[in-house]
Design a protein around this motif. Sequence first.
Motif, PDB file in Angstrom:
ATOM      1  N   ASN A 198      57.067 -92.041  58.250  1.00  0.00           N
ATOM      2  CA  ASN A 198      55.770 -91.720  58.713  1.00  0.00           C
ATOM      3  C   ASN A 198      54.775 -91.175  58.395  1.00  0.00           C
ATOM      4  O   ASN A 198      53.849 -91.367  58.413  1.00  0.00           O
ATOM      5  N   ASP A 199      55.231 -90.562  56.716  1.00  0.00           N
ATOM      6  CA  ASP A 199      54.465 -89.377  56.831  1.00  0.00           C
ATOM      7  C   ASP A 199      55.091 -89.001  55.173  1.00  0.00           C
ATOM      8  O   ASP A 199      55.734 -89.360  54.386  1.00  0.00           O
ATOM      9  N   PHE A 200      54.194 -88.621  54.338  1.00  0.00           N
ATOM     10  CA  PHE A 200      54.149 -88.788  52.914  1.00  0.00           C
ATOM     11  C   PHE A 200      52.702 -87.568  52.172  1.00  0.00           C
ATOM     12  O   PHE A 200      52.015 -87.413  52.695  1.00  0.00           O
ATOM     13  N   GLN A 201      53.552 -87.141  50.949  1.00  0.00           N
ATOM     14  CA  GLN A 201      51.624 -86.153  51.071  1.00  0.00           C
ATOM     15  C   GLN A 201      52.399 -86.817  48.801  1.00  0.00           C
ATOM     16  O   GLN A 201      53.579 -86.956  48.627  1.00  0.00           O
ATOM     17  N   LYS A 202      51.017 -86.306  48.067  1.00  0.00           N
ATOM     18  CA  LYS A 202      50.886 -86.859  47.208  1.00  0.00           C
ATOM     19  C   LYS A 202      51.308 -85.387  46.337  1.00  0.00           C
ATOM     20  O   LYS A 202      51.668 -84.580  46.633  1.00  0.00           O
ATOM     21  N   GLY A 203      51.570 -85.733  44.883  1.00  0.00           N
ATOM     22  CA  GLY A 203      52.861 -84.561  44.300  1.00  0.00           C
ATOM     23  C   GLY A 203      51.365 -83.977  43.335  1.00  0.00           C
ATOM     24  O   GLY A 203      50.161 -83.683  43.267  1.00  0.00           O
ATOM     25  N   ASP A 204      51.744 -84.106  41.825  1.00  0.00           N
ATOM     26  CA  ASP A 204      51.120 -83.360  41.129  1.00  0.00           C
ATOM     27  C   ASP A 204      50.520 -84.457  39.967  1.00  0.00           C
ATOM     28  O   ASP A 204      49.239 -84.317  39.597  1.00  0.00           O
ATOM     29  N   ILE A 205      51.119 -85.554  39.927  1.00  0.00           N
ATOM     30  CA  ILE A 205      50.873 -86.690  39.227  1.00  0.00           C
ATOM     31  C   ILE A 205      50.044 -88.089  40.133  1.00  0.00           C
ATOM     32  O   ILE A 205      50.532 -89.241  40.043  1.00  0.00           O
ATOM     33  N   ALA A 206      49.862 -87.998  40.720  1.00  0.00           N
ATOM     34  CA  ALA A 206      49.818 -89.248  42.502  1.00  0.00           C
ATOM     35  C   ALA A 206      48.901 -90.663  42.272  1.00  0.00           C
ATOM     36  O   ALA A 206      48.747 -91.772  42.507  1.00  0.00           O
ATOM     37  N   GLU A 207      47.759 -89.696  41.403  1.00  0.00           N
ATOM     38  CA  GLU A 207      46.944 -90.843  40.995  1.00  0.00           C
ATOM     39  C   GLU A 207      47.235 -91.934  40.257  1.00  0.00           C
ATOM     40  O   GLU A 207      48.069 -92.430  39.412  1.00  0.00           O
ATOM     41  N   GLY A 208      47.221 -93.436  40.857  1.00  0.00           N
ATOM     42  CA  GLY A 208      47.511 -94.707  40.321  1.00  0.00           C
ATOM     43  C   GLY A 208      48.638 -94.913  40.876  1.00  0.00           C
ATOM     44  O   GLY A 208      49.506 -96.133  40.279  1.00  0.00           O
ATOM     45  N   TYR A 209      48.687 -94.574  41.447  1.00  0.00           N
ATOM     46  CA  TYR A 209      50.175 -95.173  42.421  1.00  0.00           C
ATOM     47  C   TYR A 209      50.016 -94.765  44.145  1.00  0.00           C
ATOM     48  O   TYR A 209      48.949 -94.575  44.361  1.00  0.00           O
ATOM     49  N   SER A 210      50.968 -95.213  44.698  1.00  0.00           N
ATOM     50  CA  SER A 210      50.762 -95.406  46.048  1.00  0.00           C
ATOM     51  C   SER A 210      52.607 -95.610  46.637  1.00  0.00           C
ATOM     52  O   SER A 210      53.135 -96.083  45.674  1.00  0.00           O
ATOM     53  N   VAL A 211      52.414 -95.374  48.231  1.00  0.00           N
ATOM     54  CA  VAL A 211      53.911 -95.243  48.628  1.00  0.00           C
ATOM     55  C   VAL A 211      54.606 -95.645  50.283  1.00  0.00           C
ATOM     56  O   VAL A 211      53.134 -95.432  50.710  1.00  0.00           O
ATOM     57  N   SER A 212      54.809 -95.602  50.396  1.00  0.00           N
ATOM     58  CA  SER A 212      54.908 -95.594  51.957  1.00  0.00           C
ATOM     59  C   SER A 212      55.816 -95.406  51.918  1.00  0.00           C
ATOM     60  O   SER A 212      57.498 -95.758  51.978  1.00  0.00           O
ATOM     61  N   ARG A 213      56.526 -95.087  53.925  1.00  0.00           N
ATOM     62  CA  ARG A 213      57.877 -94.770  54.023  1.00  0.00           C
ATOM     63  C   ARG A 213      57.788 -95.157  55.504  1.00  0.00           C
ATOM     64  O   ARG A 213      57.563 -95.180  56.797  1.00  0.00           O
ATOM     65  N   GLU A 214      58.055 -96.334  56.142  1.00  0.00           N
ATOM     66  CA  GLU A 214      57.987 -97.272  57.067  1.00  0.00           C
ATOM     67  C   GLU A 214      59.469 -96.705  58.020  1.00  0.00           C
ATOM     68  O   GLU A 214      59.799 -96.967  58.887  1.00  0.00           O
ATOM     69  N   LYS A 215      60.809 -96.759  56.768  1.00  0.00           N
ATOM     70  CA  LYS A 215      61.987 -96.458  57.178  1.00  0.00           C
ATOM     71  C   LYS A 215      63.086 -95.232  56.784  1.00  0.00           C
ATOM     72  O   LYS A 215      61.921 -95.150  55.803  1.00  0.00           O
ATOM     73  N   LYS A 216      63.650 -94.676  57.098  1.00  0.00           N
ATOM     74  CA  LYS A 216      64.052 -93.987  57.266  1.00  0.00           C
ATOM     75  C   LYS A 216      64.739 -93.897  55.634  1.00  0.00           C
ATOM     76  O   LYS A 216      64.951 -92.923  54.464  1.00  0.00           O
ATOM     77  N   GLU A 217      65.259 -94.452  55.096  1.00  0.00           N
ATOM     78  CA  GLU A 217      66.095 -94.682  54.122  1.00  0.00           C
ATOM     79  C   GLU A 217      65.748 -95.696  53.111  1.00  0.00           C
ATOM     80  O   GLU A 217      65.971 -96.236  51.957  1.00  0.00           O
ATOM     81  N   SER A 218      64.507 -96.266  53.159  1.00  0.00           N
ATOM     82  CA  SER A 218      63.007 -96.625  52.002  1.00  0.00           C
ATOM     83  C   SER A 218      62.315 -96.040  51.935  1.00  0.00           C
ATOM     84  O   SER A 218      61.442 -95.438  52.468  1.00  0.00           O
ATOM     85  N   PHE A 219      61.837 -95.818  50.305  1.00  0.00           N
ATOM     86  CA  PHE A 219      60.053 -95.517  49.708  1.00  0.00           C
ATOM     87  C   PHE A 219      60.357 -95.797  48.720  1.00  0.00           C
ATOM     88  O   PHE A 219      59.988 -95.256  47.741  1.00  0.00           O
ATOM     89  N   PRO A 220      59.103 -97.050  49.109  1.00  0.00           N
ATOM     90  CA  PRO A 220      59.354 -97.844  47.804  1.00  0.00           C
ATOM     91  C   PRO A 220      58.153 -97.261  46.881  1.00  0.00           C
ATOM     92  O   PRO A 220      56.648 -96.801  47.935  1.00  0.00           O
ATOM     93  N   LEU A 221      57.814 -97.560  45.685  1.00  0.00           N
ATOM     94  CA  LEU A 221      56.753 -96.532  44.419  1.00  0.00           C
ATOM     95  C   LEU A 221      55.943 -98.302  44.503  1.00  0.00           C
ATOM     96  O   LEU A 221      56.495 -98.672  44.138  1.00  0.00           O
ATOM     97  N   THR A 222      54.650 -98.307  44.334  1.00  0.00           N
ATOM     98  CA  THR A 222      54.195 -99.359  43.687  1.00  0.00           C
ATOM     99  C   THR A 222      53.098 -98.390  42.126  1.00  0.00           C
ATOM    100  O   THR A 222      52.690 -97.517  43.095  1.00  0.00           O
TER     101      THR A 222
END
Lengths: 109, 111
Positions: free
Chosen positions: B53-77
């Motif tokens: 439930n926490d995430f930070q932008k890296g160097d090129i985050a524009e145009g991308y989104s993420v979620s972290r609802e579960k420990k084992e999963s980190f999908p990138l849109t």
Amino acid sequence: ELKVEQNPLFLSMQEGKNYTIYCNYSTTSDRLYWYRQDPGKSLESLFVLLSNGAVKQEGRLMASLDTKARLSTLHITAAVHDLSATYFCAVDNFNKFYFGSGTKLNVKP
Amino acid sequence: DGGITQSPKYLFRKEGQNVTLSCEQNLNHDAMYWYRQDPGQGLRLIYYSQIVNDFQKGDIAEGYSVSREKKESFPLTVTSAQKNPTAFYLCASSHPQETQYFGPGTRLLVL
């Protein structure tokens, strides 16, 4: 911002020769990592160096860390064609990883 | 077997379309990362997450989104706002102060 610089970026060498890849980083860190990437593949971890003076060896590869000089080296001994790949070094700072640009190694028979 | 998986291996995006890349790990790692790699280039950090439930932008985050609802999963849109999405996308995970483990990657191509 933390910067990681590798040199050389490209290295073409004959089988049987020795060479060293250098990795400099711009801020204090006690942890440095080396990775290998084969063409079209993902990265795999090679070495983890956790303190000043650390030395790790695996086959023909040996990595060392000098935290005072902010320098790590990856030494290749008697290169063989199977070592042809791109090698990346990385430093982590509060769990954010900073990678060098990579050194593309081509070992010619 | 413990490891980190990414799917699909290849993904094709049409103009104006959002697409989601999957990343799953069963290594019990707290931290997860997304990188973009262009041909012949190094890795660039898109987003990272050190805890659920926490995430930070890296160097090129524009145009991308993420979620972290579960420990084992980190999908990138990859959203339609990302105008040049063609690249090799790598997901990684790690314990604090330990090396990263990388997934096999997803190649995204634009139709």
